[in-house]
Design an enzyme around this catalytic site. Structure first.
Site, PDB file in Angstrom:
ATOM      1  N   ASN A  94      -4.996   6.636  -6.725  1.00 47.32           N
ATOM      2  CA  ASN A  94      -5.469   8.029  -6.582  1.00 47.32           C
ATOM      3  C   ASN A  94      -4.405   9.031  -7.018  1.00 47.32           C
ATOM      4  OD1 ASN A  94      -3.855   7.387  -4.371  1.00 47.32           O
ATOM      5  ND2 ASN A  94      -4.895   8.797  -2.993  1.00 47.32           N
TER       6      ASN A  94
ATOM      7  N   ASP B 196       0.927   2.339   3.847  1.00 47.70           N
ATOM      8  CA  ASP B 196       0.082   3.425   3.329  1.00 47.70           C
ATOM      9  C   ASP B 196       0.948   4.683   3.151  1.00 47.70           C
ATOM     10  OD1 ASP B 196      -1.988   4.999   2.409  1.00 47.70           O
ATOM     11  OD2 ASP B 196      -3.051   5.096   4.322  1.00 47.70           O
TER      12      ASP B 196
ATOM     13  N   HIS C 216       1.553   5.232  -2.128  1.00 50.14           N
ATOM     14  CA  HIS C 216       1.084   6.260  -3.063  1.00 50.14           C
ATOM     15  C   HIS C 216       2.331   6.983  -3.573  1.00 50.14           C
ATOM     16  CE1 HIS C 216      -3.146   6.059  -1.483  1.00 50.14           C
ATOM     17  NE2 HIS C 216      -2.515   5.682  -0.383  1.00 50.14           N
TER      18      HIS C 216
ATOM     19  N   HIS D 275      -5.652  -0.646   5.998  1.00 47.97           N
ATOM     20  CA  HIS D 275      -5.434   0.134   7.234  1.00 47.97           C
ATOM     21  C   HIS D 275      -6.554   0.060   8.268  1.00 47.97           C
ATOM     22  CE1 HIS D 275      -7.653   2.799   4.563  1.00 47.97           C
ATOM     23  NE2 HIS D 275      -6.573   3.222   3.921  1.00 47.97           N
TER      24      HIS D 275
ATOM     25  N   HIS E 200     -10.683   0.917   1.004  1.00 45.54           N
ATOM     26  CA  HIS E 200     -10.578   1.971   2.014  1.00 45.54           C
ATOM     27  C   HIS E 200     -11.945   1.992   2.695  1.00 45.54           C
ATOM     28  CE1 HIS E 200      -8.956   5.987   3.464  1.00 45.54           C
ATOM     29  NE2 HIS E 200     -10.194   5.947   3.947  1.00 45.54           N
TER      30      HIS E 200
ATOM     31  N   HIS F  72       3.117  13.942   1.671  1.00 39.72           N
ATOM     32  CA  HIS F  72       2.712  15.316   1.348  1.00 39.72           C
ATOM     33  C   HIS F  72       3.863  16.203   1.811  1.00 39.72           C
ATOM     34  CE1 HIS F  72      -1.447  14.173   0.435  1.00 39.72           C
ATOM     35  NE2 HIS F  72      -1.438  13.434   1.528  1.00 39.72           N
TER      36      HIS F  72
ATOM     37  N   ARG G 220       2.571   9.036  -6.066  1.00 41.17           N
ATOM     38  CA  ARG G 220       2.253  10.397  -6.558  1.00 41.17           C
ATOM     39  C   ARG G 220       2.681  10.653  -8.002  1.00 41.17           C
ATOM     40  NH1 ARG G 220      -1.114  10.615  -2.520  1.00 41.17           N
ATOM     41  NH2 ARG G 220      -0.285  11.292  -0.528  1.00 41.17           N
TER      42      ARG G 220
ATOM     43  N   HIS H   4       0.844  -1.206   0.000  1.00 38.61           N
ATOM     44  CA  HIS H   4       0.000   0.000   0.000  1.00 38.61           C
ATOM     45  C   HIS H   4       0.876   1.252   0.000  1.00 38.61           C
ATOM     46  CE1 HIS H   4      -3.910   1.957   1.749  1.00 38.61           C
ATOM     47  NE2 HIS H   4      -3.238   2.817   1.014  1.00 38.61           N
TER      48      HIS H   4
HETATM   49  C1  NCD Z   1      -3.928   8.896   1.217  1.00 42.91           C
HETATM   50  C2  NCD Z   1      -3.210   9.829   0.230  1.00 42.91           C
HETATM   51  O1  NCD Z   1      -2.741  10.889   0.662  1.00 42.91           O
HETATM   52  O2  NCD Z   1      -3.128   9.474  -0.939  1.00 42.91           O
HETATM   53  N1  NCD Z   1      -4.112   9.561   2.459  1.00 42.91           N
HETATM   54  C3  NCD Z   1      -4.325   8.995   3.656  1.00 42.91           C
HETATM   55  O3  NCD Z   1      -4.638   9.719   4.595  1.00 42.91           O
HETATM   56  N2  NCD Z   1      -4.166   7.701   3.858  1.00 42.91           N
HETATM   57  C4  NCD Z   1      -5.207   8.451   0.614  1.00 42.91           C
HETATM   58  C5  NCD Z   1      -5.810   7.312   1.360  1.00 42.91           C
HETATM   59  O4  NCD Z   1      -5.341   6.174   1.219  1.00 42.91           O
HETATM   60  O5  NCD Z   1      -6.758   7.555   2.105  1.00 42.91           O
HETATM   61 ZN    ZN Z   2      -3.686   4.799   1.062  1.00 41.71          ZN
END
Ligand code: NCD
Ligand code: ZN
Length: 433
Positions: free
Chosen positions: A92, A292, A60, A225, A177, A296, A62, A58
């Site tokens: 996403n 996860d 991201h 999660h 999710h 950011h 970006r 899991h």
């Molecule tokens: C994730 C993200 O920033 O892409 N953020 C998060 O709080 N986990 C999106 C997600 O998996 O909810």
């Molecule tokens: Zn996530």
């Protein structure tokens, strides 16, 4: 015995036990596990642990769309230093990975930048072409039941019933999710306590109940999660559902002094939730541990709490934090290996995660005596912060991807070689599609 390409010697985790062994590698696969082996290149790690490398199911990355936060190059470098040789990326991104064109575009970006192997989730939206996404190489599907970064939430399970039936037919897993959008409170937030109030424990339990009642036959549902203690008895009653827990829901809570840096979905909850998750992890109610990894920027996280985006980075600290828990005797080594190697491989159909014949020779070497302090400035994610600053972690000494040494003593040593896991399986003719 013919000579191996590579031999890795040490205290190997084989068949659920540690034993002094040699792992023999040819063409990137494990082809022998013996007391003694001869090879072109021999790496002798003495009594250090030789474990399957971690799989982070899991993340991201970006990329494309928000590469100021992370990209497949920096994200995979971060993974590598944390002992992760396979990342499964969420849909996403921008554009979202909900069409075959977006999926192939992301695959070509990842193939050109990633240091580790990768799989790509496709997002479920009403009308998306599940069959085509599956044959285009989706490693699994992702369903968002509530709004979070990326706005991929569906209005109800009913709205995507046909798509979920197609996922069941594909044989691939549906990662969910699980937060019920209808139970979210939309009030202003200025603290982690407010964020928790707006996404209460019932938000998660209600979503899990709805999934249990959805009645889509044969669907392999995986709950991402898990964070609320009340979710655990529900999961125990659903033997066909697999589940995941993150290090942040195990190690942090609403009282951690993190402000916007602790804002994440589902939220950091109370100490009691954390302890219940810990016990469930020990007992095996929770199948896998994934980060996860949701980077950011510091600037975004320092904004007014209400505007700060949700998400915490963690691909590099996943295995080190969990190995520290092993060292501190909170979980046995076998639970670590099943949670970050074996079970993720089983659930997502990856030819990794075990030191056994014909598996990819993805390996991490660990010195359990060598704990270090986690420091953001020593990590490799583009976002350059961590909520685990100054906690102890056990980082791997060496990492091999398909028999090739990629990282040694904190330095990248191998050239970029990341491949898409599904495509490779297709070319060997053993993929489900
Ligand atoms: C994730 C993200 O920033 O892409 N953020 C998060 O709080 N986990 C999106 C997600 O998996 O909810
Ligand atoms: Zn996530």
């Amino acid at each position: 015995m013919e000579k191996m390409d590579v031999v890795i010697k040490g205290k190997c985790f084989v068949d659920g036990q540690l034993a002094q062994r040699c792992i023999g590698v040819k063409d990137g696969r494990i082809v022998a596990v013996r007391a003694d082996l001869d090879g072109e290149r021999v790496f002798d790690y003495g009594h250090k642990l030789v474990l399957p490398a971690a799989i982070d199911a899991h993340v991201h990355m970006r990329d494309p769309g928000a590469t100021h936060k992370e990209d497949f190059g920096t994200g995979s470098l971060s993974a590598l230093h944390g002992g992760v040789t396979c990342i499964l990326d969420m849909p996403n991104s921008d554009p979202p990975t909900t069409t075959a064109a977006a999926l192939r575009e992301k695959a070509s970006i990842a193939a050109s930048k990633s240091l580790v192997d990768f799989g790509l989730f496709a997002g479920i939206t009403p009308g998306c072409d599940v069959e085509l996404l599956s044959s285009s190489g989706a490693v699994g599907f992702k369903l968002y039941m509530a709004g979070t970064t990326g706005n991929l939430q569906v209005s109800s399970l009913e709205a995507v019933r046909e798509e979920l039936e197609a996922v069941a037919a594909s044989g691939k897993a549906l990662a969910v999710h699980a937060e019920d959008e209808g139970l979210r409170i939309k009030g202003a937030e200025s603290s982690l306590g407010d964020h928790l109030r707006n996404r209460p424990n019932e938000c998660e339990t209600s979503a899990i109940r709805k999934l249990g009642e959805s009645g889509v036959g044969g669907l392999r549902t995986h709950i991402c999660h898990v964070s609320a203690k009340e979710s655990l008895p529900l999961l125990e009653g659903m033997p066909n559902i697999t589940s995941e827990v993150t290090p942040h829901h195990l190690l942090l809570d609403m009282d951690s002094k993190l402000e916007g840096f602790g804002k994440v979905n589902p939220p950091l909850r109370r100490r009691g939730d954390r302890q219940a998750l810990f016990n469930a992890l020990k007992e095996g109610t929770l199948d896998i541990i994934a980060s996860d990894h949701a980077p950011h920027t510091t600037e975004e996280k320092e904004e007014d709490f209400d505007f700060a985006p949700s998400g915490i980075p963690g691909v590099e600290t996943l295995a080190p934090l969990m190995l520290q828990l092993v060292r501190d005797k909170h979980i046995p080594l076998s639970r670590f290996v099943s949670g970050v190697c074996e079970r993720p491989a089983d659930i997502f159909g990856l030819n990794k995660g075990r030191l056994e014949l014909q598996r990819d020779a993805d390996i991490m070497v660990v010195d359990m005596m060598d704990s270090t302090e986690i420091r953001a400035d020593r990590l490799h994610s583009k976002c350059a912060w961590t909520p685990y600053e100054r906690l102890s972690g056990i980082f791997p000494k060496a990492v091999f991807l398909r028999g090739k040494i990629m990282m040694e003593d904190g330095t990248q040593v191998g050239e970029r070689a990341g491949r898409e896991v599904v495509e490779r399986e297709k070319s060997r003719g053993i993929a489900g599609d």
